[in-house]
Design a protein around this motif. Structure first.
Motif: not given
Ligand code: SF4
Ligand code: SF4
Length: 442
Positions: A246, A249, A252
């Motif tokens: 997580q 993510e 990103r």
């Protein structure tokens, strides 16, 4: 966590690396700097003991027992041991990888799973949901319900943890920072920098005043301030809790957000967020689509004090006649090695006096959500911190991390003291306001 069985050793995904484990030479120089060792005096709650445990699991001499899990989670991940270590052991990386293993392999109770899912997956990564959550909290405050609960000592009726969280909540600003600022704000001439401003998740709502002060100070120092619209939580809490995927993510998404426009530097004012943003390069090193971009992103990240201290503050600064106890946030001092810059900036304010105190470099016990997951240890550490601060007789306490600000406020309140706790940038902003008033009256 389920506590009656042991689980096997580490799986192949992101194991704590043996070469990093073996840099520990067992000298023990870190022990005195470790808050849990100083409090408990037990080797397994010291950095050296924890490394020993990680090594034993890595070499499959030990399973991940409930006791192993407990020692890993009693660590504050404050990284004071890294600063003290002559062998440059990367303790934070070892601890976060060990916790990643625990989270992947060890079943948690249903209640813990629901809670973690809510916090880490359903709220923090979603700015709109955070907006709704804080709208609800503002309504709770504005309706008078909060004051009523406090006046009639009804908080004790809430579940213990919830009551503790409520008690730490500062008064809420009317709007989040991102909803009360333009996406780009022009700096004062001569403009020399274009900065990307990282607003964070909780801080965007709880500390909008700190963000506005930061933006004003940056503008006064020749910066155009761009607050990237699509930015999200930095992922620090996910990382400390072992939720590494997580955290990736979120990294990103932040990289995408800060690529929408150009920025010379990416500024943050929360030590925990800054430390995390600086690790994106490492975190995404194996991701071919992001590795270079993550490296470019992290290389531009600076804490606001680190950035501003590169040059003398532009004037005029007016007087702020206060004795200030500056407390080092662990993730600024130990993870980012930023010690002198906040002090240098404060010393430029006329009539402001620094009030040094014992163990300013020691954790306050906030450590992300540690004060909620390990409340007893957190309070023991906090009490000692407040005693040291009180002895220095300050008018104000300053620290550059929202979690530490809340923790210290709670400590001050518990001790029956009346010492405000602020972010250092608020004092610099006060000095600019005093400077403007002076120039209007002369
Ligand atoms: S990170 Fe902090 S609490 Fe954990 S072992 Fe190191 S000094 Fe101790
Ligand atoms: S972590 Fe560093 S300071 Fe601590 S025992 Fe190992 S080598 Fe020594």
């Amino acid at each position: 966590m389920t506590a009656s069985v042991s689980w096997p050793g580490f799986d192949p995904i992101e194991r704590p690396q043996p070469d990093k484990i073996s840099t520990c030479i067992h000298c023990g120089l870190c022990l005195d700097k470790c808050p849990t060792y100083r409090t408990l005096g037990t080797e397994m709650d010291s950095p050296r003991g924890r490394i020993y445990l990680i090594k034993a699991v890595e070499e499959e001499r030990l399973a991940m027992t409930p006791s192993f899990v407990e020692h890993m989670y009693l660590c504050l991940d404050c990284r004071a041991c890294e600063t003290a270590c002559p062998s440059h052991v990367e303790f934070g990386d070892l601890m976060e990888r060990a916790r990643g293993q625990i989270e992947r392999q060890i079943p948690r109770s249903r209640w813990e799973r629901v809670l973690r899912r809510l916090v880490f997956a359903e709220f923090f990564p979603h700015p709109k949901r955070m907006e709704w959550l804080f709208k609800g909290l503002r309504l709770y405050e504005r309706s008078g319900m909060r004051a009523f609960l406090h006046e009639h000592a009804l908080l004790a009726l809430l579940p213990k943890r919830l009551g503790e969280m409520e008690a730490m909540l500062p008064p809420l600003p009317p709007r989040s920072f991102t909803r009360s600022t333009a996406e780009v704000v022009k700096g004062q001439e001569p403009v020399t920098w274009r900065v990307g401003f990282f607003a964070g998740c909780v801080m965007n709502h709880l500390n909008a005043d700190v963000h506005h002060a930061s933006s004003r100070v940056l503008q006064r120092n020749g910066c155009d301030v761009w607050t990237a619209a699509q930015q999200v939580c930095c992922g620090a809490l996910h990382m400390h809790a072992g939720e590494r995927e997580q955290a990736r993510e979120l990294a990103r998404r932040n990289i995408d957000a800060f690529e929408q426009q150009s920025a010379d530097v990416i500024i943050n004012n929360a030590a925990g967020c800054g430390a995390q943003l600086k690790t994106y390069g490492e975190l995404l090193a194996e991701d071919p689509a992001y590795a270079d971009r993550a490296h470019h992103f992290s290389a531009r990240v600076q804490d606001i004090a680190e950035f501003l201290a590169q040059e003398p503050l532009r004037g005029p600064l007016g007087p702020v006649p206060k004795r200030v106890a500056y407390d080092d946030p662990c993730h600024l001092l130990h993870a980012q090695r930023v010690r002198e810059q906040p002090r240098q900036l404060l010393q430029q304010i006329p009539e402001l006096e620094l009030a040094p105190f014992t163990d300013a470099d020691f954790c306050c016990g906030a450590a992300g959500i540690y004060n909620l997951t390990q409340p007893e240890m957190s309070m023991r550490i906090l009490e000692r911190k407040i005693e040291h601060i009180q002895a220095a007789e300050p008018d104000v306490i300053a620290t550059g991390n929202p979690g530490c600000m809340m923790q210290l406020r709670s400590g001050v309140q518990r001790a029956g003291l009346n010492i405000p706790v602020v972010h250092p940038i608020m004092l610099i902003d006060d000095a600019y306001q005093a400077g403007s008033l002076n120039s209007q009256t002369t």
